[in-house]
Design a protein around this motif. Sequence first.
Motif, mmCIF file in Angstrom:
data_model
loop_
_atom_site.group_PDB
_atom_site.id
_atom_site.type_symbol
_atom_site.label_atom_id
_atom_site.label_comp_id
_atom_site.label_asym_id
_atom_site.label_seq_id
_atom_site.Cartn_x
_atom_site.Cartn_y
_atom_site.Cartn_z
ATOM 1 N N PRO A 3 -45.521 -48.088 -45.752
ATOM 2 C CA PRO A 3 -44.234 -48.207 -46.356
ATOM 3 C C PRO A 3 -43.924 -46.434 -46.497
ATOM 4 O O PRO A 3 -42.941 -46.182 -46.719
ATOM 5 N N GLU A 4 -44.949 -45.586 -46.858
ATOM 6 C CA GLU A 4 -44.757 -44.535 -47.398
ATOM 7 C C GLU A 4 -44.100 -43.500 -46.121
ATOM 8 O O GLU A 4 -43.434 -42.363 -46.450
ATOM 9 N N LEU A 5 -44.109 -43.970 -45.034
ATOM 10 C CA LEU A 5 -43.554 -43.195 -43.863
ATOM 11 C C LEU A 5 -41.951 -43.848 -43.488
ATOM 12 O O LEU A 5 -41.575 -43.129 -42.576
ATOM 13 N N TRP A 6 -41.514 -44.413 -44.338
ATOM 14 C CA TRP A 6 -40.231 -44.936 -44.182
ATOM 15 C C TRP A 6 -39.136 -44.557 -45.397
ATOM 16 O O TRP A 6 -38.087 -45.259 -45.489
ATOM 17 N N GLU A 7 -39.741 -43.637 -46.220
ATOM 18 C CA GLU A 7 -39.083 -43.280 -47.380
ATOM 19 C C GLU A 7 -37.968 -42.272 -47.199
ATOM 20 O O GLU A 7 -37.985 -41.594 -46.220
ATOM 21 N N PRO A 8 -36.954 -42.020 -48.072
ATOM 22 C CA PRO A 8 -35.968 -40.933 -47.975
ATOM 23 C C PRO A 8 -36.624 -39.660 -47.797
ATOM 24 O O PRO A 8 -35.885 -38.780 -47.076
ATOM 25 N N GLU A 9 -37.617 -39.467 -48.505
ATOM 26 C CA GLU A 9 -38.325 -38.057 -48.318
ATOM 27 C C GLU A 9 -38.912 -37.773 -47.003
ATOM 28 O O GLU A 9 -38.675 -36.604 -46.538
ATOM 29 N N ILE A 10 -39.424 -38.644 -46.400
ATOM 30 C CA ILE A 10 -39.784 -38.612 -44.766
ATOM 31 C C ILE A 10 -38.527 -38.220 -44.006
ATOM 32 O O ILE A 10 -38.613 -37.396 -43.260
ATOM 33 N N PHE A 11 -37.678 -39.035 -44.262
ATOM 34 C CA PHE A 11 -36.422 -38.623 -43.352
ATOM 35 C C PHE A 11 -35.733 -37.316 -43.686
ATOM 36 O O PHE A 11 -35.008 -36.684 -42.765
ATOM 37 N N SER A 12 -35.893 -37.126 -44.903
ATOM 38 C CA SER A 12 -35.307 -35.742 -45.251
ATOM 39 C C SER A 12 -36.163 -34.662 -44.269
ATOM 40 O O SER A 12 -35.628 -33.622 -43.890
ATOM 41 N N GLN A 13 -37.207 -34.772 -44.257
ATOM 42 C CA GLN A 13 -38.118 -33.901 -43.654
ATOM 43 C C GLN A 13 -37.996 -33.903 -42.303
ATOM 44 O O GLN A 13 -37.879 -32.940 -41.477
ATOM 45 N N MET A 14 -37.529 -35.226 -41.645
ATOM 46 C CA MET A 14 -37.473 -35.345 -40.291
ATOM 47 C C MET A 14 -35.863 -34.628 -39.843
ATOM 48 O O MET A 14 -35.840 -34.015 -38.800
ATOM 49 N N ALA A 15 -35.048 -34.691 -40.862
ATOM 50 C CA ALA A 15 -33.878 -34.130 -40.640
ATOM 51 C C ALA A 15 -34.014 -32.610 -40.654
ATOM 52 O O ALA A 15 -33.189 -31.908 -39.916
ATOM 53 N N GLN A 16 -34.999 -32.055 -41.157
ATOM 54 C CA GLN A 16 -34.854 -30.552 -41.381
ATOM 55 C C GLN A 16 -35.763 -30.240 -40.031
ATOM 56 O O GLN A 16 -35.174 -29.077 -39.672
ATOM 57 N N LEU A 17 -36.203 -31.162 -39.297
ATOM 58 C CA LEU A 17 -36.901 -30.614 -38.089
ATOM 59 C C LEU A 17 -35.983 -30.906 -36.847
ATOM 60 O O LEU A 17 -36.216 -30.201 -35.693
ATOM 61 N N LEU A 18 -34.662 -31.513 -37.122
ATOM 62 C CA LEU A 18 -33.835 -31.401 -36.027
ATOM 63 C C LEU A 18 -33.163 -30.237 -35.902
ATOM 64 O O LEU A 18 -32.545 -29.895 -36.775
ATOM 65 N N LEU A 19 -32.794 -29.862 -34.629
ATOM 66 C CA LEU A 19 -31.812 -29.215 -34.282
ATOM 67 C C LEU A 19 -30.401 -29.686 -34.580
ATOM 68 O O LEU A 19 -30.106 -30.921 -34.507
ATOM 69 N N PRO A 20 -29.306 -28.936 -34.865
ATOM 70 C CA PRO A 20 -27.752 -29.657 -34.900
ATOM 71 C C PRO A 20 -27.666 -30.394 -33.579
ATOM 72 O O PRO A 20 -27.755 -30.127 -32.368
ATOM 73 N N GLY A 21 -27.012 -31.710 -33.583
ATOM 74 C CA GLY A 21 -27.039 -32.563 -32.766
ATOM 75 C C GLY A 21 -28.233 -33.328 -32.169
ATOM 76 O O GLY A 21 -27.924 -34.199 -31.355
ATOM 77 N N GLY A 22 -29.292 -32.894 -32.794
ATOM 78 C CA GLY A 22 -30.553 -33.665 -32.194
ATOM 79 C C GLY A 22 -30.446 -35.235 -32.833
ATOM 80 O O GLY A 22 -29.762 -35.573 -33.618
ATOM 81 N N VAL A 23 -31.580 -36.064 -32.237
ATOM 82 C CA VAL A 23 -31.628 -37.479 -32.422
ATOM 83 C C VAL A 23 -32.882 -37.906 -32.684
ATOM 84 O O VAL A 23 -33.756 -37.066 -32.263
ATOM 85 N N LEU A 24 -32.795 -38.994 -33.632
ATOM 86 C CA LEU A 24 -34.282 -39.347 -34.199
ATOM 87 C C LEU A 24 -33.894 -40.910 -33.382
ATOM 88 O O LEU A 24 -33.138 -41.662 -33.875
ATOM 89 N N THR A 25 -35.140 -41.590 -32.856
ATOM 90 C CA THR A 25 -34.926 -42.942 -32.335
ATOM 91 C C THR A 25 -36.099 -43.598 -32.663
ATOM 92 O O THR A 25 -37.137 -42.923 -32.850
ATOM 93 N N THR A 26 -35.803 -44.978 -33.224
ATOM 94 C CA THR A 26 -37.065 -45.767 -33.798
ATOM 95 C C THR A 26 -36.815 -47.299 -33.496
ATOM 96 O O THR A 26 -35.470 -47.581 -33.050
ATOM 97 N N TYR A 27 -37.798 -48.147 -33.319
ATOM 98 C CA TYR A 27 -37.750 -49.334 -33.103
ATOM 99 C C TYR A 27 -37.286 -50.073 -34.358
ATOM 100 O O TYR A 27 -37.013 -51.277 -34.261
ATOM 101 N N CYS A 28 -37.429 -49.491 -35.829
ATOM 102 C CA CYS A 28 -37.118 -50.350 -36.964
ATOM 103 C C CYS A 28 -35.867 -50.139 -37.235
ATOM 104 O O CYS A 28 -35.330 -49.145 -37.260
ATOM 105 N N SER A 29 -35.170 -51.291 -37.437
ATOM 106 C CA SER A 29 -33.690 -51.271 -37.828
ATOM 107 C C SER A 29 -33.437 -51.735 -39.225
ATOM 108 O O SER A 29 -32.255 -52.167 -39.478
ATOM 109 N N LYS A 30 -34.642 -52.112 -40.153
ATOM 110 C CA LYS A 30 -34.174 -52.473 -41.410
ATOM 111 C C LYS A 30 -33.082 -51.711 -41.977
ATOM 112 O O LYS A 30 -33.118 -50.579 -41.889
ATOM 113 N N SER A 31 -32.553 -52.504 -42.927
ATOM 114 C CA SER A 31 -31.396 -52.135 -43.581
ATOM 115 C C SER A 31 -31.750 -50.760 -44.509
ATOM 116 O O SER A 31 -30.871 -49.731 -44.743
ATOM 117 N N TYR A 32 -32.842 -50.904 -45.261
ATOM 118 C CA TYR A 32 -33.119 -49.917 -46.310
ATOM 119 C C TYR A 32 -33.590 -48.652 -45.276
ATOM 120 O O TYR A 32 -33.482 -47.506 -45.905
#
Length: 224
Positions: A163-192
């Motif tokens: 669960p620690e890898l799906w928290e808001p802080e992790i996705f903030s980290q991922m957003a920082q790694l993305l270039l503008p227009g960049g995309v993140l893809t994943t198999y998990c579609s849970k609402s939270y």
Amino acid sequence: MKADIRLIVTADGSHTAVNEGLDKPYHSVHGAYQESQRVYIELGLLDAFDKFAEPELYIFEMGFGTGLNALLTAREAQTHQRRVVYSSIDAYPLSVEDARQLNYDELLGTSYLPKLHESAYNEPVSLNPYFTLIKYESKLQDLRTPDRFHIIYYDAFAPTSQPELWEPEIFSQMAQLLLPGGVLTTYCSKSYVQRNMRMAGLTVEKHPGPHGKRDILRAVKQYE
């Protein structure tokens, strides 16, 4: 530390590994190949080939695992003759001995798998003229890099296991790694998970998943 795994054959004939400690497979039992092809190649890589005109695409993968996503990306880079620099992180990689038993090269007509798993960490290694791999053996939370990426393949174990890898802080980290227009893809579609991605400033899209999975996600970092 190496992962403690056993191999199983999924419904499309391709192998996956089951992590014995978590009792979770690395890929869908409905088909490892067809899942990776849909979630990461079709939704991520092929879309990026059309979207970005840069001479090199930079990809970051969370969860190197069996190496299947990297193998498929190397194959597409060669086919499309587009240069890809592929960085991947895994805290508990498969042993080389376990990786040698995977059937991906045999199934797909490639010859990349041994080099993917036997290559040194923290050093760029070329698999073909269009694909360069850099592997890191580390936890995602400890990653420090100045690099930015066009695509993130987010292939962590499910939230029920990590669960620690799906928290808001992790996705903030991922957003920082993305270039503008960049995309993140994943198999998990849970609402939270969708909510946590939006909290990180990403625009979330739901897309039809592979067999056995109704929805999958692509999250986009908007241009500034």
